[in-house]
Design an enzyme around this catalytic site. Structure first.
Site, PDB file in Angstrom:
ATOM      1  N   THR A 189      -1.743   1.349  -5.567  1.00  0.00           N
ATOM      2  CA  THR A 189      -2.064   0.076  -4.936  1.00  0.00           C
ATOM      3  C   THR A 189      -3.507  -0.354  -5.234  1.00  0.00           C
ATOM      4  O   THR A 189      -4.401   0.493  -5.313  1.00  0.00           O
ATOM      5  CB  THR A 189      -1.883   0.175  -3.397  1.00  0.00           C
ATOM      6  OG1 THR A 189      -2.538  -0.926  -2.797  1.00  0.00           O
ATOM      7  CG2 THR A 189      -2.467   1.444  -2.821  1.00  0.00           C
ATOM      8  N   SER A 190      -3.696  -1.670  -5.351  1.00  0.00           N
ATOM      9  CA  SER A 190      -5.051  -2.169  -5.613  1.00  0.00           C
ATOM     10  C   SER A 190      -5.961  -1.970  -4.405  1.00  0.00           C
ATOM     11  O   SER A 190      -7.171  -2.107  -4.501  1.00  0.00           O
ATOM     12  CB  SER A 190      -4.992  -3.655  -5.973  1.00  0.00           C
ATOM     13  OG  SER A 190      -4.349  -4.362  -4.929  1.00  0.00           O
ATOM     14  N   GLU A 191      -5.361  -1.661  -3.244  1.00  0.00           N
ATOM     15  CA  GLU A 191      -6.173  -1.413  -2.041  1.00  0.00           C
ATOM     16  C   GLU A 191      -6.508   0.073  -1.887  1.00  0.00           C
ATOM     17  O   GLU A 191      -6.983   0.499  -0.831  1.00  0.00           O
ATOM     18  CB  GLU A 191      -5.438  -1.903  -0.783  1.00  0.00           C
ATOM     19  CG  GLU A 191      -5.122  -3.384  -0.756  1.00  0.00           C
ATOM     20  CD  GLU A 191      -6.342  -4.291  -0.552  1.00  0.00           C
ATOM     21  OE1 GLU A 191      -7.482  -3.800  -0.683  1.00  0.00           O
ATOM     22  OE2 GLU A 191      -6.146  -5.480  -0.288  1.00  0.00           O
ATOM     23  N   GLY A 236       0.894  -4.631   1.534  1.00  0.00           N
ATOM     24  CA  GLY A 236       0.719  -3.444   2.359  1.00  0.00           C
ATOM     25  C   GLY A 236       0.803  -2.175   1.532  1.00  0.00           C
ATOM     26  O   GLY A 236       1.329  -2.183   0.402  1.00  0.00           O
ATOM     27  N   HIS A 248      -6.444 -11.346   6.656  1.00  0.00           N
ATOM     28  CA  HIS A 248      -5.758 -10.502   5.681  1.00  0.00           C
ATOM     29  C   HIS A 248      -4.728  -9.562   6.323  1.00  0.00           C
ATOM     30  O   HIS A 248      -3.528  -9.694   6.093  1.00  0.00           O
ATOM     31  CB  HIS A 248      -6.836  -9.735   4.898  1.00  0.00           C
ATOM     32  CG  HIS A 248      -6.317  -8.723   3.941  1.00  0.00           C
ATOM     33  ND1 HIS A 248      -7.128  -7.907   3.194  1.00  0.00           N
ATOM     34  CD2 HIS A 248      -5.041  -8.364   3.615  1.00  0.00           C
ATOM     35  CE1 HIS A 248      -6.393  -7.112   2.449  1.00  0.00           C
ATOM     36  NE2 HIS A 248      -5.128  -7.364   2.679  1.00  0.00           N
ATOM     37  N   HIS A 282       0.304  -6.295   6.824  1.00  0.00           N
ATOM     38  CA  HIS A 282      -0.078  -7.688   7.075  1.00  0.00           C
ATOM     39  C   HIS A 282       0.670  -8.214   8.311  1.00  0.00           C
ATOM     40  O   HIS A 282       1.545  -9.072   8.185  1.00  0.00           O
ATOM     41  CB  HIS A 282       0.270  -8.557   5.859  1.00  0.00           C
ATOM     42  CG  HIS A 282      -0.541  -8.248   4.636  1.00  0.00           C
ATOM     43  ND1 HIS A 282      -0.396  -8.936   3.454  1.00  0.00           N
ATOM     44  CD2 HIS A 282      -1.510  -7.333   4.411  1.00  0.00           C
ATOM     45  CE1 HIS A 282      -1.244  -8.448   2.550  1.00  0.00           C
ATOM     46  NE2 HIS A 282      -1.921  -7.466   3.102  1.00  0.00           N
TER      47      HIS A 282
HETATM   48 ZN   LIG Z   1      -3.440  -6.295   2.103  1.00  0.00          ZN
END
Ligand SMILES: [Zn+2]
Length: 224
Positions: free
Chosen positions: A78-80, A31, A162, A101
Site C-alpha cells: 500500500t502507498s500508505e 484503506g 481523509h 475511510h
Molecule cells: Zn487512506
C-alpha cells in the site's frame, strides 16, 4: 511455529478487511491493514487490491524500511505503508494497524468537530482521546509526518479530510477500535442534527479514566 503465526495473521488481516469492507469503510481499494510478524517484519495489504476480494496469500511481508521481503512479485505494498511503519517504529506494543475511510468520522473533520471531547463513556474507555491531524495529502510522506506527534499517546487518530488509523495489540482489537470510532462519530452526527451535544462533565470523565486504568484499554462492557 513462526509459519503458523504468519498463516494466522494473514487470515486475521483478510477477516478484518472483509469486516470493514462490509461496513463501507474501505471504498474501492481504499484503506490498508498491517500486523507485526516479528521485530523487523510486518505483514501488509497490497496496493490497488479491493479488500472485499483480498486473499491471505496476497498479503505482503516487508521489513521496517518498507522493502518487500516476501509476496507476489507483481504486487506493491500500500502507498500508505510509511504511516504503518511510523507506528511500528515508535510503538513496541503495536501489533496491528488499521487504516480506513469511515464516512461519519471523516465528515466530522470537514466541519472541524473534534473527537477529543469526551461524549460517550464507552468510547472514552475503548478509544481514549482521539486527536485529529492537520490536513496531509494522501499517499505522500505528509501523512506519516501528520500522525508522528500523536502515535506515542494515542491508539486512534483521525486524519483530516481523509480517514483514520487505529493501533491495537491484535488485528481484531485495532479493527474493533475503528468500528467503535465510526459508531461514536455517527452518534455525534445524529446529535448535531438534533441539537447541540453536551460533553461528559470533568467529574464523570475522571471516574471513567480511573476505570480505564483499572481495566486497561479494553472497555469492561465488551462482553455485553
Ligand atoms: Zn487512506
Amino acid at each position: 511455529m513462526e509459519e503458523w503465526k504468519e498463516i494466522t495473521l494473514r487470515r486475521q488481516i483478510v477477516a478484518a478487511a472483509r469486516r470493514l469492507d462490509a461496513l463501507g469503510m474501505l471504498p474501492g481499494s481504499a484503506g490498508n491493514i498491517s500486523a507485526r510478524l516479528g521485530e523487523e517484519l510486518i505483514l501488509v495489504t497490497p496496493s490497488a487490491v479491493p479488500k472485499a476480494s483480498l486473499q491471505p496469500e496476497e498479503v505482503l511481508v516487508t521489513d521496517l524500511e518498507g522493502k518487500v521481503v516476501r509476496g507476489i512479485r507483481s504486487y506493491r505494498p500500500t502507498s500508505e505503508l510509511p504511516m504503518h511503519l511510523e507506528v511500528y517504529r515508535q510503538r513496541a506494543d503495536a501489533m496491528a494497524v488499521v487504516h480506513a475511510h469511515p464516512a461519519a468520522s471523516v465528515a466530522l473533520t470537514l466541519l472541524g468537530v473534534s473527537l477529543q471531547e469526551p461524549i460517550l463513556p464507552e468510547a472514552v474507555l475503548m478509544l481514549g482521546e482521539v486527536p485529529t491531524t492537520h490536513y496531509a495529502t494522501p499517499s505522500t510522506p505528509e501523512n506519516q509526518e501528520a500522525i508522528r506527534p500523536w502515535i506515542k499517546q494515542h491508539d486512534v487518530i483521525l486524519l483530516a479530510r481523509h480517514g483514520a488509523i487505529a493501533i491495537g495489540s491484535t488485528v481484531e482489537e485495532a479493527t474493533t477500535k475503528m468500528i467503535v470510532l465510526e459508531h461514536t462519530a455517527q452518534t455525534l452526527v445524529w446529535a448535531h442534527i438534533l441539537g447541540k451535544p453536551t460533553p461528559l462533565s470533568q467529574e464523570e470523565m475522571e471516574k471513567l479514566l480511573q476505570v480505564r486504568q483499572t481495566y486497561g484499554k479494553t472497555a469492561p462492557g465488551d462482553e455485553k
